[in-house]
Structure formats: structure tokens, C-alpha cells
Design a protein around this motif. Structure first.
Motif, PDB file in Angstrom:
ATOM      1  N   ARG A 149      22.117  12.019  21.523  1.00  0.00           N
ATOM      2  CA  ARG A 149      21.398  11.050  20.696  1.00  0.00           C
ATOM      3  C   ARG A 149      20.390  11.804  19.853  1.00  0.00           C
ATOM      4  NH1 ARG A 149      20.713   4.927  21.932  1.00  0.00           N
ATOM      5  NH2 ARG A 149      20.116   4.214  19.840  1.00  0.00           N
ATOM      6  N   VAL A 150      20.317  11.464  18.569  1.00  0.00           N
ATOM      7  CA  VAL A 150      19.335  12.027  17.643  1.00  0.00           C
ATOM      8  C   VAL A 150      18.708  10.878  16.864  1.00  0.00           C
ATOM      9  CG1 VAL A 150      18.931  13.512  15.652  1.00  0.00           C
ATOM     10  CG2 VAL A 150      20.534  14.228  17.433  1.00  0.00           C
ATOM     11  N   ASN A 151      17.396  10.857  16.823  1.00  0.00           N
ATOM     12  CA  ASN A 151      16.667   9.816  16.115  1.00  0.00           C
ATOM     13  C   ASN A 151      15.589  10.502  15.270  1.00  0.00           C
ATOM     14  OD1 ASN A 151      15.583   7.400  15.266  1.00  0.00           O
ATOM     15  ND2 ASN A 151      15.451   6.510  17.321  1.00  0.00           N
ATOM     16  N   VAL A 152      15.658  10.320  13.967  1.00  0.00           N
ATOM     17  CA  VAL A 152      14.749  10.998  13.033  1.00  0.00           C
ATOM     18  C   VAL A 152      14.111   9.962  12.124  1.00  0.00           C
ATOM     19  CG1 VAL A 152      14.543  12.743  11.216  1.00  0.00           C
ATOM     20  CG2 VAL A 152      16.211  13.055  13.067  1.00  0.00           C
ATOM     21  N   LYS A 153      12.814  10.119  11.880  1.00  0.00           N
ATOM     22  CA  LYS A 153      12.134   9.199  10.973  1.00  0.00           C
ATOM     23  C   LYS A 153      11.016   9.906  10.243  1.00  0.00           C
ATOM     24  CE  LYS A 153       9.823   4.678  10.723  1.00  0.00           C
ATOM     25  NZ  LYS A 153       9.411   3.466  11.473  1.00  0.00           N
ATOM     26  N   THR A 154      10.871   9.580   8.958  1.00  0.00           N
ATOM     27  CA  THR A 154       9.728  10.022   8.180  1.00  0.00           C
ATOM     28  C   THR A 154       9.096   8.787   7.542  1.00  0.00           C
ATOM     29  OG1 THR A 154       8.969  11.485   6.386  1.00  0.00           O
ATOM     30  CG2 THR A 154      11.140  10.482   6.131  1.00  0.00           C
ATOM     31  N   ALA A 155       7.769   8.683   7.606  1.00  0.00           N
ATOM     32  CA  ALA A 155       7.071   7.485   7.134  1.00  0.00           C
ATOM     33  C   ALA A 155       5.776   7.885   6.445  1.00  0.00           C
ATOM     34  CB  ALA A 155       6.784   6.545   8.298  1.00  0.00           C
ATOM     35  N   ARG A 156       5.445   7.144   5.369  1.00  0.00           N
ATOM     36  CA  ARG A 156       4.227   7.396   4.613  1.00  0.00           C
ATOM     37  C   ARG A 156       3.582   6.070   4.237  1.00  0.00           C
ATOM     38  NH1 ARG A 156       5.509  11.434   6.410  1.00  0.00           N
ATOM     39  NH2 ARG A 156       5.824  13.495   5.478  1.00  0.00           N
ATOM     40  N   TRP A 192       0.820  -1.214   0.000  1.00  0.00           N
ATOM     41  CA  TRP A 192       0.000   0.000   0.000  1.00  0.00           C
ATOM     42  C   TRP A 192       0.857   1.270   0.000  1.00  0.00           C
ATOM     43  CZ3 TRP A 192      -1.205  -3.208   4.562  1.00  0.00           C
ATOM     44  CH2 TRP A 192      -1.999  -4.292   4.209  1.00  0.00           C
ATOM     45  N   ASN A 193       1.914   1.238  -0.833  1.00  0.00           N
ATOM     46  CA  ASN A 193       2.809   2.393  -0.962  1.00  0.00           C
ATOM     47  C   ASN A 193       3.358   2.827   0.397  1.00  0.00           C
ATOM     48  OD1 ASN A 193       2.540   2.648  -3.797  1.00  0.00           O
ATOM     49  ND2 ASN A 193       0.580   3.711  -3.523  1.00  0.00           N
ATOM     50  N   THR A 194       3.718   1.851   1.192  1.00  0.00           N
ATOM     51  CA  THR A 194       4.281   2.137   2.507  1.00  0.00           C
ATOM     52  C   THR A 194       5.798   2.263   2.394  1.00  0.00           C
ATOM     53  OG1 THR A 194       2.525   0.929   3.629  1.00  0.00           O
ATOM     54  CG2 THR A 194       4.573   1.254   4.856  1.00  0.00           C
ATOM     55  N   TYR A 195       6.357   3.315   2.962  1.00  0.00           N
ATOM     56  CA  TYR A 195       7.810   3.466   2.983  1.00  0.00           C
ATOM     57  C   TYR A 195       8.201   4.364   4.150  1.00  0.00           C
ATOM     58  CZ  TYR A 195       6.964   8.039   0.822  1.00  0.00           C
ATOM     59  OH  TYR A 195       6.518   9.316   0.552  1.00  0.00           O
ATOM     60  N   SER A 196       9.435   4.206   4.585  1.00  0.00           N
ATOM     61  CA  SER A 196       9.963   5.058   5.646  1.00  0.00           C
ATOM     62  C   SER A 196      11.474   5.123   5.534  1.00  0.00           C
ATOM     63  CB  SER A 196       9.576   4.527   7.030  1.00  0.00           C
ATOM     64  OG  SER A 196      10.278   3.347   7.347  1.00  0.00           O
ATOM     65  N   LEU A 197      12.035   6.165   6.136  1.00  0.00           N
ATOM     66  CA  LEU A 197      13.483   6.354   6.193  1.00  0.00           C
ATOM     67  C   LEU A 197      13.809   6.940   7.553  1.00  0.00           C
ATOM     68  CD1 LEU A 197      16.199   6.253   4.656  1.00  0.00           C
ATOM     69  CD2 LEU A 197      15.773   8.634   3.978  1.00  0.00           C
ATOM     70  N   SER A 198      14.786   6.331   8.247  1.00  0.00           N
ATOM     71  CA  SER A 198      15.130   6.798   9.585  1.00  0.00           C
ATOM     72  C   SER A 198      16.635   6.822   9.778  1.00  0.00           C
ATOM     73  CB  SER A 198      14.482   5.905  10.652  1.00  0.00           C
ATOM     74  OG  SER A 198      14.973   4.588  10.566  1.00  0.00           O
ATOM     75  N   PHE A 199      17.057   7.627  10.754  1.00  0.00           N
ATOM     76  CA  PHE A 199      18.467   7.757  11.091  1.00  0.00           C
ATOM     77  C   PHE A 199      18.585   7.879  12.599  1.00  0.00           C
ATOM     78  CE2 PHE A 199      22.184  10.612  11.826  1.00  0.00           C
ATOM     79  CZ  PHE A 199      23.178   9.717  11.437  1.00  0.00           C
ATOM     80  N   ASP A 200      19.404   7.025  13.204  1.00  0.00           N
ATOM     81  CA  ASP A 200      19.606   7.005  14.650  1.00  0.00           C
ATOM     82  C   ASP A 200      21.101   7.144  14.913  1.00  0.00           C
ATOM     83  OD1 ASP A 200      19.534   6.663  17.355  1.00  0.00           O
ATOM     84  OD2 ASP A 200      18.904   4.567  17.312  1.00  0.00           O
ATOM     85  N   SER A 201      21.475   8.192  15.673  1.00  0.00           N
ATOM     86  CA  SER A 201      22.887   8.476  15.898  1.00  0.00           C
ATOM     87  C   SER A 201      23.131   8.831  17.357  1.00  0.00           C
ATOM     88  CB  SER A 201      23.335   9.639  15.004  1.00  0.00           C
ATOM     89  OG  SER A 201      24.681  10.009  15.279  1.00  0.00           O
ATOM     90  N   THR A 202      24.172   8.236  17.942  1.00  0.00           N
ATOM     91  CA  THR A 202      24.585   8.577  19.303  1.00  0.00           C
ATOM     92  C   THR A 202      26.103   8.484  19.401  1.00  0.00           C
ATOM     93  OG1 THR A 202      24.282   8.104  21.647  1.00  0.00           O
ATOM     94  CG2 THR A 202      24.334   6.214  20.160  1.00  0.00           C
ATOM     95  N   ASP A 203      26.684   9.359  20.229  1.00  0.00           N
ATOM     96  CA  ASP A 203      28.140   9.375  20.388  1.00  0.00           C
ATOM     97  C   ASP A 203      28.488  10.339  21.516  1.00  0.00           C
ATOM     98  OD1 ASP A 203      30.780   8.833  20.028  1.00  0.00           O
ATOM     99  OD2 ASP A 203      30.960   9.746  18.033  1.00  0.00           O
ATOM    100  N   ALA A 204      29.750  10.275  21.942  1.00  0.00           N
ATOM    101  CA  ALA A 204      30.253  11.219  22.932  1.00  0.00           C
ATOM    102  C   ALA A 204      30.683  12.508  22.229  1.00  0.00           C
ATOM    103  CB  ALA A 204      31.422  10.611  23.688  1.00  0.00           C
TER     104      ALA A 204
END
Length: 803
Positions: free
Chosen positions: A197-204, A177-189
């Protein structure tokens, strides 16, 4: 000192799956969830202290990240299959998660802080698992520890935290059903003492049955470690989503067998469908009664009418567009090796707007209050033409809602040893403030008529009837074209504060006792800002703010006995309090009710095995919530009688049952999760009514689920290939409604099968999830008077890469 107190193993308010100090610290305080094996054996949710689940005198279920990832779930509703006793509410209108625990309401928390719910089904977000590492569920009231909570318990989402080791992951998903998403999860000192920590996601997704779901999420956090004793974390979350709302699903046709001497819809003939002898009801011709009888099927009046993949979703319906913003400050401080302070301060704002249908009632045959087919609860006839599948009494509601909340928790815990007994003493305080702004407009079809005291019509709905629910005809134009009435318009504020004491004693590694007592006070303020005079003349004008307040004690009592390291038996009894209605009006006089109360009793046994790689629990429970409002079935909202009360206020919800939860890593190849529940959830309404004890809507007697994973080195691959399979069974769910003539309505049971295939290297990960393998046609939720069709067979492919 025993293992449950190593290095002050406490992280109150659940800053889980992270360490309290940087790796370079001289002394590292170990997280309560830092595992030496695969199975989660500890939880701080029940006591706000580190405690082995084998010693915890309370029913708790933990779903870890490995199971979440294996099933490929990205929202809380799909995850609920892994938790015994957690189901969908029976009055679900397709808005928000609407999960309940043991038939009672649930509160959602993020690391112990308020995250929504407790508001009924009016407005709430649908929670994703984008920034969630694990989910814990505490069953039963927990007012003393988590503030103004719901009777069923707490669903706690443990969020991802900053780490001092670099981890960066990119993930993409594609599906049906035209489902897709893209995410990025990053953590460090960033420095030796500061991590991010940064966590970003877009989904449709276009969604099954065009139930679209669009979501954008951003989570960020900074953690600063002063030394081995103290740290602070600032976190923020922003979520914007738009989710299509289906408030009806597939409705049950309103055919009342009791009106025809108990004959089912498949048994009656035209001769059985007699007209009202007093002519008070709709009078049908012989040909029309024959037409009506021919339209009936065996399942009418009992189960939803099946439309296949279609539904009744008007073009005027508007997606539930939500926007959430959260800021939180967390402070952990080990004042001494035995004294620990945790503080959390959170601000949360959630705005939503939508337009939805609340009814599409297909009346067929019903003798109500002694009248057969009394308008408008009757088949539709227009210009002498009968429309047997017509929908009447439609209402569309357009809602604008905004909830702002502040919450502060302080937990001070002291550990000490007395007479060779290890003790934990907790002093906690909480304050919360919820400020809700709510506006609603409504439009109706022609069945809705308002008159003044002289009987003159002041308002009549203009929506066209749906002539055939199987192929609806919709009104043209916009919501605003149909003369909407402002039907709700208010500000509601709920403030609560509480103080609590809790003592936990570990007696020679054999007995654990917990005694907790708390005092809390809840103040409700309600300001009515005025509605359309045509809708309710007596409430058209704004009224000054009114307030009411109630207070009382709550408690948690429990004990655990361990006859051996691998077996424990526990008993728990708890009492909770909450506002009788977070959204309800307040008169500021003796008409205001006391706060709702809840009681829960649990008797359980836990067992370990396979060198602590298996943990199972079996719990017998009895839980209830009191002082509830119920609609009086005898009240006619179309022709109100002042002598008949619209509602009762002495209702009760009560559930009894038994739960099983098992999580096991049998060896390096086999892993299994099993859970199930038998529960009898009852609505206990007006004691003077025959409907005093009815089965609660939407709550099945039995649910059961399992998930099995097999890992092996196949095809000369360098890493193991994992194959997973799952089965989920949900018993039939009642949609009983005497007020709508279908007291025996229900949504049928179902069984569905899922599977997954995954392969992960040190850098890459690839996973294919196949859901509803055999394309079972079923209803995933019980709606108000029908069922929500479950998704057909579908697939999702997930690709991840670690930078």
C-alpha cells in the motif's frame, strides 16, 4: 462457541479493517472490524481482543471512514466534533492538536503505538487523516495496555493497510484561501502472499487569517502472509509540514472588576479608576484616566477583544516546521487455534522548530497585591502619552526540539472454555524509550529587566512595545537582532516498561467481566546543558545527568450485564500512571516527585436498534489526575520573593459528567450521528488557597454535535445523491486567570451549521462541503488569555477517481 469468539476474532494492537490472511488461504481469520452492517459494533481498543461493544465494560467511541468522508475533514481537530468529551485544551498556544479527553491529557496512537502528545503544548504535530480509515477513542487511563499513557485516554488512529485486491484512487481538493491538495492511494497484491500500500498527499493553504498550512505526506507498507496462521507487515511514514502559529488569538483586555468594587468595564468612569494612594503604582492624570475609561467596553475583562479577521501575529513569528519519520514492524502469529501472539516494534522521530509570541498583555486597571497598576502590569505611558490598547510584557520564543522514541509491545492471548464459560487470558509486555532534545531562546520588550545581586541591570529587553493591539507596530529585523537569551537547553529521556495480565470472561452471553492488573516502572533522566548567565546565573553552567525512578501497579476492573441482546449496562473502574512531567527537570534527589496517577469510574448503558443499525451509549463518569504542578498566583516573576514558592505540587485535575453517543443507519436513505457531553472540569490547586477549586480553562460545560445524511435518486441519476447537514454547539469556556487579573474571563459559546452534497459512481466521486453556513463569528478555541477566531464561511470541493 459464542459469536464473539468466531475463528479467534482477535487482532491485538488493532490491525483494523483488514483480514489476517490472503483470500486464497484455507482458513480466514476474520478482522474484528469486518462488518456485516453499517454501524461498527466491535472494537479491540479496550481489551486488545475482539469484543462486541455491547459487551465491552469501558467507554469507547468509534468514528468510521464513511462519516469522516461525509464531513470532508482531513485533520484530527475537525474530527473531534464527533466524539463526546473530546475538546481543545484551555492553554492551547496554537501548536499541535492539543486535544484533551474529559479535561485531561490524551495520548495519540497509530494502531496502538505511540504517535505523540503527553508533552504539553511545547511541540507536537497536527495530525492529518490522510492514511486513516477510522478513529477510536478509549476514555480513561489504559497504562496496562498501552504503556505510559495520559490520564484522559487514548485517541487511536487506525491506518490503512495493504490489501490483496487492487484499489487505486486519485483525489484532488480545492477550497477557500488558496487551499488545494492532490493525493494518490494505491494497494494491490504483488504475489499471492505479498501485498503493498502506498498513500501520498501534498496539500497547501494560505489559511484563514493567513494561518498557512503546508503538508507533504508519504505512507507505505508491505504485508506478507506466510499462511493462514502468520503474517508480517513493515510500514513507514514520512510527514513534513509547516503550520503558522497564532499563540494569542484575540486577547482579553486586563480589567479587574474586583479592583473597582465589582463594577464592570461598561459601568466605570474616570472617577472610579483612581491612582494608587501610595504612589507605588502608575500615576495617571485626570485626562488620562478619562481617556482610559472611554476606551473600555462592557466585555473588557470578560471576553476577547474582537479584531474581526485580524490578529496579533508578528512578522518575526516562524511557522511550526515539523518533520516526522516512523517505521514499524508488526507480526501476527496464531500458534494454535486458541493461542495468538502479536508483536509490534516502532521507531519514531519528530523534529520541529518555530518562533512564536507568548504574550500581548493589554493592562488596563488592576489592584494586585495591594498596589493599583504596579509597573509593568499597568497601562503604558510613554513621554506622558497614554496608550490604552498597548501590549506589554511581550515575549517571543524560538524553539528547536527533537523527540526520538522506540516502542515494543508483545501481546499473547489464550482463549479457552471452562465450565461452559468462554475466557480470554492476555499476557502483555511493553517497553518504550523517549529521548528529547530541547533548546529555546527568548526575547522580550523593555518590561523585562534582569539585575545582579548589586541591583545593576544585566539585561533589558529591546523589543518595541505594541502601542495598539488593534493595529500593531512591529519591530524591524529578525529574531536574532534583539539579543536573544538562551532560556532552555536540555536533554530529557523517559524510559518505561510494564508487564500486565488480563482476564475476560463471557458468562452465558449475559455477563462479561474484565480484570486487568499491570506493573510498570518509569525512569526519567535529565541533563541540563547550560543557559545564558544573564537569564539565570544559578543555572548557567551545565550540570551532570540526574535521574529518578518510580514504579507501581495499575488496574482495570469492569463488568457488563446484558438483560437482552439490545441492551447492556456496564461499570468500569481503572487506575493509571504516567511521568509527572515528560518535559520537566529532574534533580535526582528527594525533591523529585512521585509519578502522576489517575483514576476513572464509568457507569454506562448501551442500546441497539433497527436490526443492529443503531448503537447508542450513555455514560456517567468521574475521572481525575493527581500530583500536578500549578503556578502560585502570589509569586511575582518580575520581583521574585524567596519566601513565596513559585509552584505547588499537590494539584489535581478532576472532571465529572455524562456523555451521549449515537450512530445510526435508519434505512438506506437516512443516517445520523449524535453526540454530546455535560462535564464539570475542575482544577484543584493548593488546598490552602482560595483558588483550590476553579473551573478548568478551555473545557466547556456542554458540547453537542449532530450530522444527518439523506440519500435519494434524484434527477434520474444512476446513483443516489447524498445531502448532509450538521450542527455543532460549544458552551462558553473559562479563561480564568487570577495571576493576570481576569478571574472571570471566558470565551463565549457558539453554534455553527455545516452542509455537504456528494455524488459517487463506480469510478467518479464529487463532493462539496460548506462550513459555517451562516457565517457565524465565534471563537473555536480558548487560548491562554483569549480566544482563537473560528473560520468564516468557506467551501471545499473534492473530486476523486478510481483507476
Amino acid at each position: 462457541m459464542t459469536t464473539h469468539k468466531l475463528s479467534l476474532l482477535s487482532l491485538a494492537c488493532l490491525t483494523s479493517y483488514s483480514t489476517l490472511a490472503a483470500e486464497q488461504s484455507d482458513i480466514e481469520h476474520i478482522s474484528v472490524y469486518q462488518k456485516q452492517n453499517h454501524v461498527v459494533l466491535n472494537s479491540g481498543l479496550a481489551t486488545k481482543s475482539d469484543m462486541s461493544l455491547m459487551e465491552t465494560p469501558a467507554p469507547i467511541v468509534v468514528v468510521d471512514q464513511e462519516l469522516i468522508n461525509s464531513q470532508g475533514v482531513d485533520n484530527l481537530q475537525d474530527l473531534a466534533r464527533n466524539i463526546s468529551g473530546v475538546t481543545q485544551a484551555g492553554n492551547n498556544y496554537g501548536i499541535g492538536d492539543n486535544l484533551i479527553i474529559r479535561g485531561l491529557g490524551a495520548n495519540y496512537t497509530y494502531d496502538g503505538m505511540y504517535g505523540g502528545a503527553g508533552l504539553g503544548n511545547t511541540f507536537n504535530p497536527t495530525r492529518s487523516l490522510t492514511n486513516v480509515e477510522a478513529v477510536e477513542v478509549l476514555k480513561g487511563p489504559a497504562t496496562g495496555l498501552y504503556g505510559m499513557g495520559s490520564a484522559g485516554g487514548v485517541i487511536n488512529l487506525i491506518e490503512k493497510k495493504p490489501e490483496f485486491e487492487a484499489k487505486h484512487t486519485v483525489q484532488a481538493e480545492v477550497g477557500q484561501w488558496n487551499t488545494y491538495s492532490l493525493s494518490f492511494d494505491s494497494t494491490d497484491a504483488i504475489t499471492d502472499n505479498l501485498a503493498y500500500r502506498v498513500n501520498v498527499k501534498t496539500a497547501r493553504s494560505d489559511g484563514y487569517r493567513d494561518l498557512k498550512d503546508d503538508r507533504d505526506e508519504i505512507y507505505s507498507a508491505l504485508k506478507y502472509v506466510f499462511d493462514d496462521k502468520q503474517d508480517i507487515m513493515i510500514s513507514a511514514a514520512y510527514i513534513k509540514d509547516a503550520i503558522a502559529v497564532d499563540s494569542i488569538g484575540h486577547p482579553i483586555r486586563i480589567y479587574n472588576a474586583q479592583s473597582v468594587d465589582g463594577k464592570t468595564a461598561g459601568q466605570v468612569t474616570a472617577d472610579d479608576l483612581v491612582n494608587d494612594p501610595t504612589s507605588a503604582g502608575l500615576q495617571l492624570s485626570d485626562a488620562q484616566r478619562e481617556q482610559l475609561a472611554n476606551s473600555l467596553a462592557d466585555s473588557d475583562g470578560l471576553t476577547p477583544y474582537k479584531f474581526g479577521h485580524r490578529g496579533i501575529i508578528s512578522p518575526m513569528a516562524k511557522d511550526n516546521e515539523g518533520e516526522e519519520l516512523r517505521f514499524k514492524l508488526t507480526h501476527n502469529y496464531y500458534l494454535t487455534d486458541d493461542l495468538f501472539l502479536n508483536q509490534q516494534l516502532q521507531y519514531r522521530n519528530y523534529e520541529s522548530s518555530f518562533a512564536r509570541q507568548t504574550g500581548a498583555y493589554n493592562y488596563v486597571y488592576w489592584q494586585r497585591n495591594g498596589v493599583i497598576n504596579a509597573d509593568p502590569r499597568a497601562p503604558l505611558v510613554v513621554d506622558d502619552v497614554l496608550y490604552p490598547f498597548a501590549a506589554r510584557r511581550q515575549e517571543y520564543r524560538q524553539v528547536e526540539a527533537d523527540e526520538k522514541s522506540w516502542q515494543y509491545f508483545a501481546d499473547l492471548r489464550y482463549d479457552f472454555t471452562l465450565a461452559d464459560i468462554d475466557n480470554e487470558f492476555l499476557v502483555n509486555a511493553n517497553y518504550e524509550d523517549r529521548d528529547i532534545r530541547f533548546t529555546q531562546y527568548s526575547i522580550w520588550d523593555k518590561d523585562y529587566v534582569l539585575t545582579d545581586k548589586n541591583g545593576d541591570v544585566t539585561y533589558q529587553g529591546a523589543l518595541p512595545y505594541i502601542l495598539d493591539i488593534r493595529n500593531p507596530n512591529w519591530g524591524e529585523g529578525q529574531f536574532s537582532d534583539y539579543d536573544p537569551l538562551k532560556t532552555s537547553n536540555y536533554n530529557k529521556k523517559v524510559q518505561a516498561w510494564g508487564l500486565g495480565l488480563q482476564h475476560v470472561a463471557y458468562i452465558h452471553d449475559t455477563f462479561t467481566t474484565r480484570v486487568g492488573i499491570a506493573y510498570n516502572e518509569i525512569t526519567q533522566k535529565y541533563e541540563h546543558l547550560g543557559v545564558d548567565a544573564r537569564y539565570r546565573a544559578s543555572a548557567a553552567a551545565a550540570t551532570p545527568e540526574a535521574s529518578t525512578s518510580d514504579n507501581g501497579l495499575t488496574y482495570n476492573l469492569g463488568a457488563t450485564y446484558k438483560p437482552s441482546d439490545d441492551v447492556s449496562i456496564f461499570i468500569n473502574h481503572s487506575k493509571g500512571r504516567t511521568a509527572y512531567s515528560v518535559l520537566g527537570s529532574v534533580a535526582g534527589n528527594e525533591a523529585d516527585r512521585d509519578d502522576a496517577q489517575s483514576l476513572s469510574t464509568d457507569l454506562g448503558i448501551r442500546m441497539k436498534g433497527f436490526d443492529d443499525q443503531l448503537l447508542a451509549s450513555l455514560v456517567v463518569f468521574d475521572t481525575a489526575r493527581t500530583n500536578l504542578e500549578y503556578v502560585n498566583p502570589a509569586f511575582d516573576d518580575m520581583n521574585p520573593d524567596p519566601s513565596i514558592p513559585e509552584s505547588f505540587f499537590d494539584g489535581e485535575e478532576k472532571t465529572r459528567g455524562v456523555e451521549l453517543d449515537l450512530n445510526a443507519y435508519l434505512n438506506e436513505q437516512w443516517k445520523v450521528n449524535i453526540n454530546g457531553v455535560y462535564q464539570d472540569a475542575r482544577d484543584k490547586q493548593n488546598p490552602n488557597s482560595s483558588t483550590f477549586d476553579t473551573r478548568q480553562k478551555g473545557v466547556p460545560y456542554v458540547t453537542a454535535s449532530s450530522w444527518l445524511t439523506y440519500s435519494a435518486h434524484w434527477f434520474e441519476l444512476s446513483k443516489p445523491l447524498k445531502i448532509s447537514a450538521g450542527v455543532k454547539y460549544v458552551d462558553d469556556r473559562s479563561t480564568n486567570s487570577s495571576s493576570f487579573g481576569i478571574p472571570d474571563g471566558y470565551v463565549p459559546s457558539y453554534t455553527i451549521y455545516d452542509a455537504a452534497l456528494s455524488y459517487n459512481t463506480d469510478k467518479w466521486g464529487l463532493q462539496l462541503n460548506l462550513n459555517n453556513l451562516f457565517n457565524k463569528v465565534y471563537y473555536s478555541k480558548a487560548m491562554f488569555l483569549g480566544g482563537m477566531p473560528g473560520e468564516e464561511r468557506n467551501a471545499k470541493l473534492t473530486l476523486s477517481y478510481k483507476l
